[in-house]
Write an enzyme that holds these catalytic residues in place. Structure first.
Site, short mmCIF file in Angstrom:
data_model
loop_
_atom_site.label_atom_id
_atom_site.label_comp_id
_atom_site.label_asym_id
_atom_site.label_seq_id
_atom_site.Cartn_x
_atom_site.Cartn_y
_atom_site.Cartn_z
N TYR A 175 19.36 55.90 35.48
CA TYR A 175 20.42 55.57 36.45
C TYR A 175 21.14 54.27 36.11
O TYR A 175 21.75 53.65 37.00
CB TYR A 175 19.83 55.49 37.85
CG TYR A 175 19.63 56.85 38.52
CD1 TYR A 175 20.72 57.66 38.83
CD2 TYR A 175 18.36 57.31 38.85
CE1 TYR A 175 20.55 58.90 39.44
CE2 TYR A 175 18.18 58.55 39.46
CZ TYR A 175 19.29 59.33 39.76
OH TYR A 175 19.12 60.55 40.37
N PHE B 94 22.67 50.31 46.27
CA PHE B 94 21.50 51.15 46.55
C PHE B 94 20.60 51.34 45.32
O PHE B 94 19.65 52.11 45.36
CB PHE B 94 21.95 52.52 47.07
CG PHE B 94 22.90 53.26 46.16
CD1 PHE B 94 22.44 53.98 45.07
CD2 PHE B 94 24.27 53.25 46.40
CE1 PHE B 94 23.31 54.65 44.23
CE2 PHE B 94 25.15 53.93 45.57
CZ PHE B 94 24.66 54.64 44.46
N ARG C 167 27.07 71.47 39.89
CA ARG C 167 27.52 70.46 40.88
C ARG C 167 27.90 71.16 42.20
O ARG C 167 27.61 70.68 43.28
CB ARG C 167 28.73 69.67 40.37
CG ARG C 167 28.50 68.76 39.19
CD ARG C 167 27.72 67.51 39.49
NE ARG C 167 28.27 66.68 40.53
CZ ARG C 167 27.78 65.47 40.84
NH1 ARG C 167 26.73 64.98 40.16
NH2 ARG C 167 28.28 64.76 41.80
N THR D 34 27.01 64.74 47.85
CA THR D 34 25.93 63.75 47.73
C THR D 34 25.21 63.56 49.06
O THR D 34 23.98 63.50 49.12
CB THR D 34 26.51 62.40 47.25
OG1 THR D 34 27.24 62.61 46.04
CG2 THR D 34 25.41 61.38 47.01
N ARG E 274 21.66 70.94 48.64
CA ARG E 274 21.53 69.76 49.50
C ARG E 274 21.63 70.10 50.98
O ARG E 274 20.98 69.46 51.82
CB ARG E 274 22.54 68.69 49.08
CG ARG E 274 22.08 67.98 47.80
CD ARG E 274 23.15 67.19 47.14
NE ARG E 274 22.63 66.29 46.11
CZ ARG E 274 23.40 65.61 45.27
NH1 ARG E 274 24.71 65.73 45.31
NH2 ARG E 274 22.86 64.81 44.36
N ASN F 125 18.36 63.29 48.65
CA ASN F 125 19.21 64.47 48.70
C ASN F 125 18.76 65.60 47.78
O ASN F 125 19.56 66.41 47.33
CB ASN F 125 20.66 64.05 48.43
CG ASN F 125 20.81 63.33 47.11
OD1 ASN F 125 19.87 63.29 46.33
ND2 ASN F 125 21.98 62.78 46.85
N GLU G 162 21.85 63.26 29.18
CA GLU G 162 20.76 63.44 30.16
C GLU G 162 19.76 64.52 29.74
O GLU G 162 18.56 64.35 29.93
CB GLU G 162 21.35 63.77 31.53
CG GLU G 162 22.12 62.57 32.11
CD GLU G 162 22.64 62.80 33.52
OE1 GLU G 162 23.22 61.87 34.09
OE2 GLU G 162 22.46 63.92 34.06
#
Ligand code: ADP
Ligand code: MG
Length: 139
Positions: A51, A59, A87, A93, A104, A114, A128
């Site tokens: 991240y 956050f 997605r 989100t 979600r 989430n 990734e």
């Protein structure tokens, strides 16, 4: 459309709530092919590295703490237009804004917890997928 790969992570909240099967079922139901799947308990450096783009966000510390509090399931997915399709399957989100039928909406708790991660571009998906699946596991 091009065949793409994308990285999915079933986050600690969803693993704790026994939602691995429910999420895998939604992924397969959306015709996203699972190329690789593994359960891992992220270390702090692994979560911080994954991240890193968010390290200046307020956050970030909360996110790293959350992502390391229990095991996650990482999946390499493949399909035509996989990045955008996954997605869309994840939903917004914030689960409160997620559409009916999304992961979600069904399994997320709040904007932090989430249920899942999905790569946000083809370029990031390559990085990734490579972060979790070495070439001998996912050719
Ligand atoms: P997405 O996962 O939808 O791509 P982002 O990349 O913006 O969303 O954020 C990465 C992750 O950081 C989110 O999935 C969520 O777990 C966490 N997050 C995002 N925004 C917040 C927030 N305002 N408060 C707490 N956690 C957040
Ligand atoms: Mg993101």
């Amino acid at each position: 459309m091009a065949i793409e790969r994308t990285l999915s992570i079933i986050k600690p909240d969803a693993v704790e709530h026994n939602h691995i099967g429910g999420i895998v079922s939604l992924i397969e139901g959306a015709d996203l092919r699972i190329l690789g799947m593994r359960m891992v308990h992220l270390t702090r450096p692994q979560a911080e590295g994954f991240y890193a783009v968010h390290k200046e966000r307020p956050f970030f510390a909360e996110l790293v703490k959350f992502m390391t509090r229990g095991p996650v399931v990482v999946l390499a997915l493949e399909a035509e237009d996989a990045v955008a399709r996954y997605r869309k399957l994840m939903g917004a989100t914030n689960p409160a804004d997620a559409e009916e039928g999304t992961i979600r909406k069904a399994h997320g708790t709040d904007i932090g917890e989430n249920a899942c991660h999905g790569s946000d571009s083809v370029e990031n998906a390559k990085i990734e997928v490579g972060y979790f699946f070495p070439g001998y596991e996912v050719l």
